[in-house]
Design a protein around this motif. Structure first.
Motif, PDB file in Angstrom:
ATOM      1  N   TYR A  42       0.834  -1.203   0.000  1.00  0.00           N
ATOM      2  CA  TYR A  42       0.000   0.000   0.000  1.00  0.00           C
ATOM      3  C   TYR A  42       0.872   1.258   0.000  1.00  0.00           C
ATOM      4  O   TYR A  42       0.624   2.190  -0.765  1.00  0.00           O
ATOM      5  N   ALA A  43       1.872   1.270   0.863  1.00  0.00           N
ATOM      6  CA  ALA A  43       2.750   2.443   0.939  1.00  0.00           C
ATOM      7  C   ALA A  43       3.484   2.662  -0.383  1.00  0.00           C
ATOM      8  O   ALA A  43       3.666   3.799  -0.818  1.00  0.00           O
ATOM      9  N   TYR A  44       3.881   1.586  -1.029  1.00  0.00           N
ATOM     10  CA  TYR A  44       4.615   1.712  -2.286  1.00  0.00           C
ATOM     11  C   TYR A  44       3.716   2.188  -3.423  1.00  0.00           C
ATOM     12  O   TYR A  44       4.089   3.054  -4.202  1.00  0.00           O
ATOM     13  N   ILE A  45       2.521   1.637  -3.509  1.00  0.00           N
ATOM     14  CA  ILE A  45       1.644   1.958  -4.637  1.00  0.00           C
ATOM     15  C   ILE A  45       0.889   3.272  -4.435  1.00  0.00           C
ATOM     16  O   ILE A  45       0.819   4.101  -5.333  1.00  0.00           O
ATOM     17  N   VAL A  46       0.332   3.476  -3.256  1.00  0.00           N
ATOM     18  CA  VAL A  46      -0.559   4.615  -3.048  1.00  0.00           C
ATOM     19  C   VAL A  46       0.180   5.854  -2.563  1.00  0.00           C
ATOM     20  O   VAL A  46      -0.053   6.959  -3.050  1.00  0.00           O
ATOM     21  N   GLU A  47       1.082   5.673  -1.629  1.00  0.00           N
ATOM     22  CA  GLU A  47       1.731   6.829  -1.023  1.00  0.00           C
ATOM     23  C   GLU A  47       2.949   7.329  -1.795  1.00  0.00           C
ATOM     24  O   GLU A  47       3.299   8.496  -1.702  1.00  0.00           O
ATOM     25  N   ARG A  48       3.581   6.482  -2.551  1.00  0.00           N
ATOM     26  CA  ARG A  48       4.820   6.871  -3.247  1.00  0.00           C
ATOM     27  C   ARG A  48       4.605   8.034  -4.238  1.00  0.00           C
ATOM     28  O   ARG A  48       5.417   8.962  -4.268  1.00  0.00           O
ATOM     29  N   LYS A  50       2.689  10.460  -4.036  1.00  0.00           N
ATOM     30  CA  LYS A  50       2.528  11.709  -3.298  1.00  0.00           C
ATOM     31  C   LYS A  50       3.862  12.351  -2.967  1.00  0.00           C
ATOM     32  O   LYS A  50       3.973  13.562  -2.858  1.00  0.00           O
ATOM     33  N   PHE A  51       4.898  11.537  -2.796  1.00  0.00           N
ATOM     34  CA  PHE A  51       6.223  12.060  -2.447  1.00  0.00           C
ATOM     35  C   PHE A  51       6.988  12.558  -3.666  1.00  0.00           C
ATOM     36  O   PHE A  51       7.957  13.279  -3.542  1.00  0.00           O
TER      37      PHE A  51
END
Length: 53
Positions: A42-48, A50-51
């Motif tokens: 999730y962090a890799y696909i969704v949040e990345r 955004k950074f």
């Protein structure tokens, strides 16, 4: 007095974290190890993205 307040708050937060960890492992059992890669995915696909902005 501030030092006593800080230590009391630290103990309270530690107890809350321990209770949360116990609830997590007790509820999910062996499936808890499946949750960690899902969180990473999730962090890799969704949040990345955004950074990258």
């Amino acid at each position: 007095m501030s030092r006593l307040k800080d230590r009391s708050l630290l103990i309270l937060v530690a107890l809350a974290a321990a209770l949360g960890a116990y609830a997590f492992w007790n509820t999910l059992g062996e499936f808890a190890l499946i949750i960690f890669p899902l969180i990473a995915l999730y962090a890799y696909i969704v949040e990345r993205p955004k950074f990258k902005q």
